[in-house]
Motif scaffolding. Structure first.
Motif, short mmCIF file in Angstrom:
data_model
loop_
_atom_site.label_atom_id
_atom_site.label_comp_id
_atom_site.label_asym_id
_atom_site.label_seq_id
_atom_site.Cartn_x
_atom_site.Cartn_y
_atom_site.Cartn_z
N SER A 117 0.81 -1.21 0.00
CA SER A 117 0.00 0.00 0.00
C SER A 117 0.85 1.26 0.00
N HIS A 126 -3.24 4.30 7.75
CA HIS A 126 -4.01 3.06 7.67
C HIS A 126 -3.41 2.06 8.63
N TYR A 186 -5.02 -4.82 12.05
CA TYR A 186 -4.63 -5.64 13.20
C TYR A 186 -5.46 -6.91 13.28
N ASN A 187 -6.17 -7.25 12.24
CA ASN A 187 -7.05 -8.41 12.35
C ASN A 187 -6.59 -9.62 11.56
N VAL A 188 -5.40 -9.59 10.96
CA VAL A 188 -4.89 -10.77 10.26
C VAL A 188 -3.56 -11.19 10.90
N TYR A 189 -2.95 -12.24 10.38
CA TYR A 189 -1.71 -12.71 10.98
C TYR A 189 -0.52 -11.85 10.59
N TYR A 198 0.13 -4.73 8.66
CA TYR A 198 0.96 -3.63 8.19
C TYR A 198 0.27 -2.31 8.46
N LEU A 199 1.08 -1.26 8.65
CA LEU A 199 0.53 0.09 8.76
C LEU A 199 0.99 0.87 7.53
N THR A 200 0.28 1.93 7.19
CA THR A 200 0.73 2.84 6.15
C THR A 200 0.94 4.21 6.77
N THR A 236 5.21 1.77 4.12
CA THR A 236 4.48 0.76 4.89
C THR A 236 5.37 0.28 6.02
N LYS A 242 3.45 -12.02 12.19
CA LYS A 242 4.15 -13.27 12.47
C LYS A 242 5.61 -13.22 12.05
N ASN A 290 2.37 -14.44 18.16
CA ASN A 290 1.78 -15.73 17.80
C ASN A 290 0.45 -15.59 17.07
N LYS A 312 -2.42 -14.28 18.07
CA LYS A 312 -3.67 -14.49 18.81
C LYS A 312 -4.32 -13.18 19.27
#
Lengths: 274, 168
Positions: A42, A111, A114-117, A120-122, A156, A163, A183, A185
């Motif tokens: 991004s 941007h 935080y909801n995937v493994y 990334y931030l922009t 980014t 992970k 991890n 979670k």
């Protein structure tokens, strides 16, 4: 020849599908396997621009909390300034180059995921502001991540909630170090692994960045120990570290430019070559 | 013909825009997010150009990847859904698929619902499997797929009812 053409025309849909599937799978696998090699990111004109517009609107809604955070940080800095042990001794600048070893760029998160493994931030600063890959990103509470890709105006950041991050960290009071990873979670906790069993630790101890990293300066806050796991087979601890930062709510951040980073890397490379 | 093409281009841009601006920021319970942008693939005309759909789905997915830093996971999931769409049609509608008289933009019937359900499940499972990219996360993947599917379907049905063309 005729038959080959016939075959292609008959199966054009399937061939197109397989071709595009190959491309997209290659992109997926490549993005999971190699460090800093993402083609689709991004940090580009299109998505950076869209995110900046959206963020401009969104920012008005939490101006108040941002102001409060800034005021708190100001108070903290003021108290540091007033309570210096000996006000006559001013820390010396590096007179040879005339600059401090660390320089800081202020930037804004436009941007946040935080909801995937692999999160990334922009950020809205890029090569024009002197941002380069592998610089550290922090805010007033603690570390945020490491710059991964840059474009002229955007960059980014590979978040600590990813992970693939590995950051050198240590116990604040004892200098025993381990590596920090996630991890996948919970967004409030990261894991510190490979910490030697010799370290005397208890729940509530502070974890800070270690001196081995060329990305972050030493002693930047990360979090406190929340849970201790003792591994029976090895001589290492694994810790759950509760982050000081709320990674789901990030506003302004600071990018750290280390002046001596290239020198250290070159030196270590020379050591390896010999 | 020309008007369907225009409608599809319009739908493509509009769905992408609302996905990126609104639905990407929705994180129910922290990790459940809806992906109603796949409505483009679901609502594509039944008798439309198949290669066109495959190519458009790839483009749709790659733009999503561009915005969410996810490598090629969205592109792969969209491609798989676009390619298997005719088979899902055959499964959900049975014989009437052959006559190509199906309209999806209409009142919800069991057949239409099963078609949407299957499409969403296939897309989400591929997406989350590739996102985790590790078999040890398979249980998490299944749970996320299940919950996100419910969320996506609810929003998809609401959108279908909202943009349903008026007959009178």
């Amino acid at each position: 020849m005729q038959q080959i053409f016939n075959f292609i025309f008959k199966n054009s849909n399937r061939i197109l599908f397989l071709l595009l599937l190959g491309i997209s799978l290659a992109l997926t696998i490549q993005s999971h396997s190699f460090h800093r090699s993402k083609i689709i990111s991004s940090a580009n004109f299109l998505s950076g621009g869209v995110y900046e517009r959206v963020n401009n609107l969104h920012e008005y809604l939490n101006l108040k909390t941002q102001n409060e955070a800034l005021a708190l940080e100001n108070a903290k800095l003021k108290s540091l300034l007033f309570n210096r042990k000996d006000t006559t001794v001013v820390k010396k600048l590096d007179s040879l180059k005339g600059v401090k070893p660390e320089d800081i760029v202020v930037s804004k998160v436009i941007h946040n995921s935080y909801n995937v493994y692999e999160n990334y931030l922009t950020l809205n600063s890029g090569e024009i502001d002197g941002v380069k890959p592998d610089m550290g990103v922090i805010n007033d509470l603690g570390i945020v991540g490491i710059i991964e890709n840059t474009s002229p105006k955007y960059s980014t950041v590979i978040s600590i909630l990813n992970k693939r991050t590995q950051i050198n960290a240590k116990i604040k009071k004892s200098n025993h170090f381990g590596s920090l990873n996630w991890n996948g979670k919970s967004t409030g906790y990261v894991q510190l692994t490979d910490l030697p069993r010799l370290a005397l630790i208890k729940i509530g101890d502070t974890i800070v960045t270690g001196g081995q990293s060329v990305i972050f300066p030493e002693n930047i806050n990360i979090g406190t120990i929340a849970k201790i796991y003792r591994d029976k087979q090895t001589n290492f601890y694994t810790l759950d570290v509760r982050l000081f930062n709320d990674m789901t709510n990030l506003g302004h951040v600071y990018i750290i430019k280390r002046k001596d980073r290239e020198e250290i890397i070159n030196l270590e490379k020379r050591e390896k070559d010999e | 013909m020309n008007s369907t093409l225009l409608v599809n281009i319009f739908r493509f841009i509009l769905l992408l825009a609302i996905q990126i601006i609104i639905f990407n920021n929705m994180n129910f319970l922290g990790y459940i997010s809806p992906f109603p942008y796949i409505l483009f693939i679901i609502l594509y005309p039944v008798n439309g150009n198949k290669s066109g759909l495959v190519a458009a789905s790839f483009l749709l997915g790659i733009i999503m990847d561009l915005f969410s830093n996810s490598g090629g996971t969205h592109a792969t999931a969209c491609l798989v859904l676009a390619y298997f769409r005719p088979s899902i049609f055959k499964f959900a509608f049975g014989l009437s698929y052959e006559y190509q008289t199906i309209k999806l933009n209409d009142v919800l019937t069991p057949q239409r619902f099963s078609f949407i359900l299957l499409s969403v499940v296939i897309h989400h499972f591929t997406l989350f499997l590739l996102e985790a990219f590790q078999l040890s996360f398979i249980l998490d993947t299944l749970i996320t797929t299940l919950l996100s599917t419910v969320f996506t379907i609810i929003i998809c049905i609401i959108i279908i009812y909202l943009i349903k063309p008026n007959k009178r």
